[in-house]
Design an enzyme around this catalytic site. Sequence first.
Site, short mmCIF file in Angstrom:
data_model
loop_
_atom_site.label_atom_id
_atom_site.label_comp_id
_atom_site.label_asym_id
_atom_site.label_seq_id
_atom_site.Cartn_x
_atom_site.Cartn_y
_atom_site.Cartn_z
N ASP A 16 -77.20 80.56 -63.54
CA ASP A 16 -77.40 81.98 -63.83
C ASP A 16 -78.51 82.20 -64.86
OD1 ASP A 16 -76.82 84.58 -63.28
OD2 ASP A 16 -74.91 84.66 -64.34
N CYS A 240 -80.44 89.72 -64.33
CA CYS A 240 -80.01 90.07 -62.99
C CYS A 240 -81.17 90.82 -62.35
CB CYS A 240 -78.74 90.92 -63.04
SG CYS A 240 -78.01 91.11 -61.44
N ASN A 249 -75.90 86.09 -69.58
CA ASN A 249 -74.48 85.95 -69.87
C ASN A 249 -74.29 85.90 -71.37
OD1 ASN A 249 -74.85 84.36 -67.12
ND2 ASN A 249 -72.76 85.09 -67.29
#
Length: 313
Positions: A16, A240, A249
């Site tokens: 991520d 994102c 995150n």
Amino acid sequence: MNIPKKVVLCEVGPRDGLQNETSILSVEEIVSLIDSITESGFKVIEVGSFMHPKSVPQMVGTDEVFKRINKKEGVEYRALIANMKGVERAASCGCRKVKLNVSASRAHNLANLNKTPEESVAGFKETVIVAAYEGIDISGSISMPFGSPWEHIIPMDDVKKIARTYIDAGITEISLSDASGMAVPNQVYNICTEMKNEFPDVKWILHFHNTRGLGIANILAGMQAGITWFDTSFAGLGGCPFIPGAAGNVSTEDVLHMLDEMGVETGINLDGVIRTSKMLLEALNHPADSYILKAGKSRDLVPDAPVIMQYDR
Ligand code: ZN
């Protein structure tokens, strides 16, 4: 305070985090990164994804990374997949755990895939069967159950319908992913409490982006609701692509520092994580979105101070 004694942090930075970086790390760099976080004691590491190389060029080396990392007994190395092709790639490079994702936003899912979220999840059934045949564990993620930029509020019944469809497809490990960074703590507490009551056999994982600075508060709210599995990302890396201004995150060091100081067990060595994150930032050549990397541990100020252990008093 009613919180769990032990929690599991899943390091999702290699996937991520790195997938949002402009510089692409080499396979060697990613392998040494994953080996060093394994050494720090993580029990779950999201190594990469098996997506189309054109859509996520940063993850193009995931197959090779899986072949080369030092896999430690008892550590789960997982990868994100989009479909059956992902299971085939996982099987051929020694990946034993994959994760599927669906958006809880109807508008988002319909615009992108021309399917409702439930139709998408129902379509995963064959992928689950093939994964089981290959001996690969599979989990599911629901992104934006706490709010989406399209509808703002996602009805709890919609989230439950998606969870039920996952369970019908044979998936009982589900993560709730606040990719849009819109969750707030009392909502997290309420949704987690209700989902746990309604689906007691599901293993729930929470995944918060720190877009509005609420990641760590949301983790604490999840802990109060009895959740014990959380995704975090070293140095707070991530973002994102389709959410304006999305941050990464919540940072692994910040969460781990809080848990250490609260006496909550993780089995992870914070100093090791700090060393790895600092090395990583040098390679990426930009500052961290992590308080601990900037300020250091509070323990460094008074190294001999006892830990405030709520369980030992
Ligand atoms: Zn994420």
